[in-house]
Motif scaffolding. Structure first.
Motif, PDB file in Angstrom:
ATOM      1  N   THR A  97       0.832  -1.209   0.000  1.00 32.32           N
ATOM      2  CA  THR A  97       0.000   0.000   0.000  1.00 32.32           C
ATOM      3  C   THR A  97       0.863   1.254   0.000  1.00 32.32           C
ATOM      4  OG1 THR A  97      -1.761  -1.151   1.186  1.00 32.32           O
ATOM      5  CG2 THR A  97      -1.791   1.250   1.256  1.00 32.32           C
ATOM      6  N   VAL A  98       1.904   1.252   0.817  1.00 35.82           N
ATOM      7  CA  VAL A  98       2.815   2.395   0.853  1.00 35.82           C
ATOM      8  C   VAL A  98       3.462   2.581  -0.512  1.00 35.82           C
ATOM      9  CG1 VAL A  98       4.988   3.245   1.816  1.00 35.82           C
ATOM     10  CG2 VAL A  98       3.262   2.268   3.329  1.00 35.82           C
ATOM     11  N   SER A  99       3.898   1.469  -1.128  1.00 36.04           N
ATOM     12  CA  SER A  99       4.510   1.555  -2.450  1.00 36.04           C
ATOM     13  C   SER A  99       3.518   2.083  -3.480  1.00 36.04           C
ATOM     14  CB  SER A  99       5.018   0.185  -2.886  1.00 36.04           C
ATOM     15  OG  SER A  99       5.530   0.240  -4.196  1.00 36.04           O
ATOM     16  N   THR A 104       1.513   6.323  -7.066  1.00 40.39           N
ATOM     17  CA  THR A 104       0.474   7.307  -7.393  1.00 40.39           C
ATOM     18  C   THR A 104       1.065   8.703  -7.470  1.00 40.39           C
ATOM     19  OG1 THR A 104      -1.219   5.956  -6.321  1.00 40.39           O
ATOM     20  CG2 THR A 104      -1.729   8.277  -6.659  1.00 40.39           C
ATOM     21  N   ALA A 105       1.920   9.033  -6.505  1.00 38.89           N
ATOM     22  CA  ALA A 105       2.578  10.337  -6.525  1.00 38.89           C
ATOM     23  C   ALA A 105       3.470  10.462  -7.753  1.00 38.89           C
ATOM     24  CB  ALA A 105       3.394  10.531  -5.250  1.00 38.89           C
ATOM     25  N   SER A 106       4.140   9.357  -8.095  1.00 40.73           N
ATOM     26  CA  SER A 106       5.004   9.346  -9.278  1.00 40.73           C
ATOM     27  C   SER A 106       4.201   9.589 -10.543  1.00 40.73           C
ATOM     28  CB  SER A 106       5.719   7.994  -9.368  1.00 40.73           C
ATOM     29  OG  SER A 106       6.257   7.783 -10.643  1.00 40.73           O
ATOM     30  N   LEU A 142       4.125  16.388  -4.870  1.00 38.65           N
ATOM     31  CA  LEU A 142       4.991  15.640  -3.962  1.00 38.65           C
ATOM     32  C   LEU A 142       4.833  16.108  -2.519  1.00 38.65           C
ATOM     33  CD1 LEU A 142       8.284  15.378  -6.049  1.00 38.65           C
ATOM     34  CD2 LEU A 142       6.634  13.568  -5.577  1.00 38.65           C
ATOM     35  N   THR A 143       4.676  17.399  -2.316  1.00 39.25           N
ATOM     36  CA  THR A 143       4.522  17.931  -0.964  1.00 39.25           C
ATOM     37  C   THR A 143       3.292  17.363  -0.279  1.00 39.25           C
ATOM     38  OG1 THR A 143       5.649  19.993  -1.570  1.00 39.25           O
ATOM     39  CG2 THR A 143       4.270  20.041   0.403  1.00 39.25           C
TER      40      THR A 143
END
Length: 342
Positions: A97-99, A104-106, A142-143
C-alpha cells in the motif's frame, strides 16, 4: 533504469506542439536549454528520432529518467512478490500500500509532463521534441504526499513508544516502510526544487530507526527444519534471520515463540548429466510460517536449488547452502508483512 513504466504512464497524454515541425532551428535543439522554458521553472527533456511520435516519447523519457527512484520503488516491491503464496490474501500488504502511494505520486508527477515544441531538421530529416515539466506543479503534488506520510509516521512513532511488545513490533515495521517511502519522494522533491531543498521530516529517522530495530529484535522466531541434511539449512536460516535483526533460534524456549518457521527439506542426486566429470544435486523445501500464539499458518511456499561438483557430497552441500540463502529473505519479508498487516 527501465523507462517503459514511465512511458506507459504518459502514453495517453495529448501532445500540444506549439512550434511547427519545420522552420528556424529552436535554441533547445543545441544544448537542451530553452529561453522560453528556463530551468529555474521547468524540467526539460529533448528527444530525437526518425519520426515525431518516437521523438516525443524519448523527450518524455528524458524527464522520467530524472525521477528513476520512483520506478525503482515499484520494481523492488514487485520483485518481492515472486514465489510467495499467502494464507491471508484478503489482507492488503501495508508495504504494498505504501509503495502504491509512491507510485500514485510518481504517476501524478509525470502526468504533468507536456510536449510543448517539435522541429524537423531539413538536412537530416530527424525530428526533435521538447518535453517540459513545470516545477511548481510537481512540487505541490509531492509535498501533499510527503505530508501525508509525515502524519502516518507520527502516529506509528507514538505506538512504537507506548505499545506492548508485539504491537510495538507492528509499529516498528510500519514506520520503517513509511520512512523509506518518504525518503524516495523527498529526493525527487529536491530535484524539482530550484535550490535543491526537501521537506524537513516530522519524525527524526536517525532516532526512530534504532528504536524500531530494537523492537523487531525482541521478536522470537523458532526455526524447525526436518528432512535429510536439514541441519545445514536450519543453521543457514537462523544465521540469516539473525542478520536481518530477528531473534531466531533452532532451540525452542520455555515460552511460546512469536513466529514458528517449519521447513521440510529434500535432497537427491540428479542423473543424466552429459559431462560425467560433474555430479549434480538438487534440494527442495516446503516452508510454512505460523503464528506462535494461534498456531495458524499464514504463509506457505516452495523453493528449490541445484548445484554441481566433482564430488556428489560437495554438490549436495552446495545446494543446501544455496537453498538456505534463497529462502531466508522470503521468510524475513513474510514476517515483516505479517506484522504490518496486523
Amino acid at each position: 533504469m527501465k523507462i517503459a513504466f514511465s512511458l506507459i504512464c504518459l502514453a495517453s497524454l495529448s501532445t500540444s506542439a506549439l512550434a511547427g515541425p519545420r522552420g528556424s532551428k529552436p535554441d533547445w535543439t543545441n544544448n537542451g536549454q530553452s529561453a522560453q522554458y528556463p530551468r529555474a521553472r521547468f524540467v526539460v527533456g529533448v528527444g530525437i528520432a526518425d519520426d515525431l511520435a518516437s521523438a516525443e516519447d524519448r523527450a518524455r523519457g528524458e524527464i522520467a529518467r530524472v525521477f528513476s527512484a520512483l520506478v525503482t520503488v515499484k520494481t523492488s516491491v514487485d520483485a518481492s512478490e515472486t514465489n510467495i503464496k499467502t494464507g491471508t490474501a484478503e489482507k492488503s500488504s501495508f508495504a504494498q500500500t505504501v509503495s502504491h502511494n509512491v507510485q500514485t505520486a510518481s504517476k501524478k508527477l509525470l502526468e504533468g509532463v507536456e510536449v510543448r515544441e517539435s522541429w524537423q531538421d531539413d538536412a537530416t530529416k530527424q525530428y526533435y521534441a521538447l518535453a517540459v515539466l513545470e516545477r511548481s506543479k510537481g512540487i505541490t503534488s509531492l509535498t501533499e504526499k510527503i505530508s501525508d506520510f509525515d502524519k502516518q509516521a507520527l502516529h506509528w512513532k507514538t505506538q512504537l513508544e507506548t505499545s506492548e511488545r508485539l504491537p510495538k513490533v507492528r509499529a516498528a515495521m510500519k514506520i520503517l516502510a513509511i520512512l523509506k517511502a518518504r525518503e524516495e519522494l523527498n529526493s525527487e522533491l529536491r530535484v524539482l526544487d530550484a535550490e535543491g531543498k526537501g521537506l524537513p521530516a516530522a519524525v527524526d529517522g536517525a532516532s526512530v530507526r534504532p528504536a524500531a530495530a530494537k523492537a523487531i529484535s525482541e521478536l522470537e522466531v523458532y526455526v524447525d527444519v526436518t528432512g535429510g541434511s536439514g541441519e545445514q539449512v536450519e543453521t543457514g536460516i537462523v544465521k540469516a534471520l539473525n542478520g536481518f535483526g530477528l531473534q531466531a533460534s533452532n532451540v525452542k524456549s520455555s515460552g511460546t515463540p512469536d513466529i514458528i518457521v517449519e521447513a521440510r527439506i529434500t535432497a537427491k542426486a540428479l542423473d543424466g548429466a552429459q559431462d560425467k566429470r560433474w555430479k549434480w544435486a538438487r534440494s527442495g523445501a516446503t516452508i510454512s510460517l505460523k503464528d506462535g500464539l494461534t498456531n495458524k499458518i499464514f504463509l506457505r511456499f516452495d523453493a528449490s536449488d541445484r548445484q554441481a561438483s566433482a564430488d556428489l557430497a560437495e554438490a549436495e552441500r552446495r545446494t543446501l547452502a544455496a537453498l538456505a540463502k534463497k529462502i531466508s529473505p522470503q521468510i524475513d519479508e513474510a514476517i515483516t508483512r505479517y506484522f504490518e498487516n496486523q
